[in-house]
Design an enzyme around this catalytic site. Structure first.
Site, PDB file in Angstrom:
ATOM      1  N   CYS A 145       0.835  -1.203   0.000  1.00 65.36           N
ATOM      2  CA  CYS A 145       0.000   0.000   0.000  1.00 65.36           C
ATOM      3  C   CYS A 145       0.876   1.262   0.000  1.00 65.36           C
ATOM      4  O   CYS A 145       1.584   1.506  -0.969  1.00 65.36           O
ATOM      5  CB  CYS A 145      -0.980  -0.031   1.163  1.00 65.36           C
ATOM      6  SG  CYS A 145      -2.395   1.099   0.908  1.00 65.36           S
ATOM      7  N   HIS A 160      -3.591  -5.257   0.968  1.00 70.54           N
ATOM      8  CA  HIS A 160      -3.381  -5.710   2.337  1.00 70.54           C
ATOM      9  C   HIS A 160      -3.905  -7.141   2.454  1.00 70.54           C
ATOM     10  O   HIS A 160      -4.798  -7.561   1.717  1.00 70.54           O
ATOM     11  CB  HIS A 160      -4.158  -4.838   3.335  1.00 70.54           C
ATOM     12  CG  HIS A 160      -3.679  -3.428   3.420  1.00 70.54           C
ATOM     13  ND1 HIS A 160      -2.461  -3.096   3.965  1.00 70.54           N
ATOM     14  CD2 HIS A 160      -4.267  -2.254   3.057  1.00 70.54           C
ATOM     15  CE1 HIS A 160      -2.315  -1.782   3.934  1.00 70.54           C
ATOM     16  NE2 HIS A 160      -3.388  -1.251   3.384  1.00 70.54           N
TER      17      HIS A 160
END
Length: 504
Positions: free
Chosen positions: A344, A428
């Site tokens: 991310c 994630h």
């Protein structure tokens, strides 16, 4: 259970008293008893979040509690999520969607009270569809400077007529004073809701504690509902990030020797505003994998894999990496073809440049240049639950980001790319996919020259279930479950005395 819509609020004498795990434990104990139960936290401040199947962002603690209750997580369980962006402001996520940035003063000066109707509506919807709702408070209910605008502790307890059990961490010391002082700083109307106390993280002989519990009952007119022993390995899905210096901190992991001849060392860069650092829990669950958080370049030297995790401040994290010399260390690693994984925000800063007029408003900032990626921050947040394939294995994940990545080259890797031993993705949770994690660790071990062999049967979901069952066991074995069930079913006990001085 005879009566639908019962409930309980788990408050705490302090932050980190154990409210989240106690709430999860009560949920698991109840669902094992055949009770249809849901968790609820009106307002959560956390950088560890999760995306529901409907695309709503909620705190990971509530997702963990939903798993404990064996129900699908939803925005109803955490209607207000605050994601800190610095010392003085947070992004406000309402019913799973971001609605803007607010300072703490702005939030407590009116916005919080405006959300109270939404919060109570969510609680009532859950109570209408479940036998019981176990609510978690935040911080301490005795924050007398914030009581007027409180929507998560005594405010929601009073609105829902919920009995309150206060959890205290005896491992910190001062638990009796904390129980008494917490109660005595509440108004008569709030004190009426305090049913009693729950001691957490006790080490030693409970019989030595019992005289103090009896004296506490004499002083407050309220009983203690249990003494939970200290248990290792239950620090799952923390809310507020690691509060202490992360240097040398090691994620709690399975105590098992490696299958191969070598262990695998993973260093996680402890970037500012680190978010969803729970991504590395799946690595720590592997026998022979040692995960530690680092903040100095020399700590990368013996790492077989460096993870640059998510962050709520990509530009700030870039500056921090450069100031500390970690950026240069990462560039050297890439040149030496040593493994680096960016997730991310960590993926974004590994790219060529970041154009940010949303999060930091810094404009165009040069990235580390390790991946052929350009990132532009969009006003709308991406909240998705993608499924895909990498390294020949099925992968599931979730996305929470404003940055939109334009991938200009490299080998495709989930939604990102790979160049040599540098990998980057917005996903994630990908490492929770067992077969993919094993395949990835084999690649890392090969690149690092380690004779490490991933365990063939590690199930991250199975380990999570075992942890949640341990939480349920703690409640079932060390709390007065009959008394807790009466509280949940029958509500606030009558006759508890007022303890002066009360709220000023």
């Amino acid at each position: 259970m005879g009566k639908r819509g019962g409930g309980l609020l788990v408050a705490g004498t302090t932050s980190d008293a154990g409210k989240s795990v106690v709430t999860a434990g009560i949920c698991r104990w109840l669902v094992r008893k055949g009770v249809k139960v849901a968790p609820f936290k009106a307002q959560n401040m956390s950088l560890n979040s999760f995306v529901t199947r409907e695309g709503a962002e909620i705190g990971r603690a509530q997702a963990m509690q939903a798993a404990a209750a064996r129900v699908e997580p939803s925005a109803l369980m955490n209607p207000v999520l605050l994601k800190p962006g610095g010392d003085r402001s947070s992004q406000v996520v309402l019913m799973g969607k971001p609605v803007g940035e607010l300072s703490a003063r702005g939030y407590h000066s009116g916005r919080q009270e405006q959300l109270f109707g939404t919060v109570t509506d969510c609680l009532e919807q859950l109570r209408a569809t479940h036998d019981a709702v176990i609510c978690e408070g935040a911080g301490s209910p005795a924050e007398i400077n914030l009581r007027r605008t409180d929507i998560v502790n005594m405010g929601i307890a009073r609105a829902g007529r919920l009995p309150v059990v206060v959890v205290g961490d005896i491992d910190r010391g001062g638990v009796f004073a904390s129980f008494f002082g917490t109660t005595a700083l509440l108004s008569p109307e709030d004190q009426e809701l305090i049913a009693g106390y729950l001691v957490n993280k006790f080490r030693g002989d409970v019989s030595l504690l019992e005289p103090g519990l009896e004296m506490l009952r004499g002083l407050t007119g309220r009983r203690t509902y249990g003494v939970l022993p200290f248990a290792h390995g239950l620090g799952i899905d923390e809310e507020d990030g690691l509060r202490v210096s992360l240097r040398g901190a090691v994620r709690e992991s399975v105590v098992a020797p490696p299958l191969g001849e070598d262990v695998l060392r993973v260093a996680v860069c402890a970037v500012p505003l680190m978010s969803n650092f729970t991504d590395v829990d799946a690595l720590a669950a592997e026998p022979g994998v040692i995960v530690r958080f680092v903040d100095r370049p020399e700590e990368l030297a013996d790492a077989d894999l460096v993870v640059v995790p998510g962050t709520r401040g990509t530009v700030r994290a870039l500056a921090w990496l450069r100031e500390r010399g970690l950026a240069d260390a990462l560039v050297r690693r890439a040149a030496e073809d040593r493994p680096v994984l960016g997730i991310c925000g960590g993926f974004q800063l590994l790219g060529e440049r970041v154009e940010d007029e949303v999060e930091s408003r810094a404009g165009v900032v040069e990235g580390l240049g390790l991946l052929p990626v350009r990132v532009r921050f969009a006003a709308e947040k991406t909240l998705e639950r993608p499924v895909g394939e990498a390294l020949g294995e099925r992968v599931e994940g979730y996305e929470i980001h404003h940055g939109v990545a334009e991938v200009l080259g490299g080998e495709p890797f989930l939604d990102g790319c790979r160049v040599g031993s540098v990998w980057g993705t917005h996903w994630h949770g990908s490492l929770e996919s067992d077969a993919f994690r094993r395949a990835f660790l084999r690649r890392v071990a090969e690149a690092a020259g380690r004779r490490f062999v991933p365990a063939p049967d590690t199930s991250f979901a199975g380990l999570r279930e075992e942890q949640l069952d341990r939480l349920g066991d703690l409640i079932e074995e060390h709390a007065d479950t009959d008394a807790l069930m009466r509280l949940i079913e029958d509500g606030i006990p009558a006759g508890a005395p007022f303890i002066p001085p009360g709220a000023p």
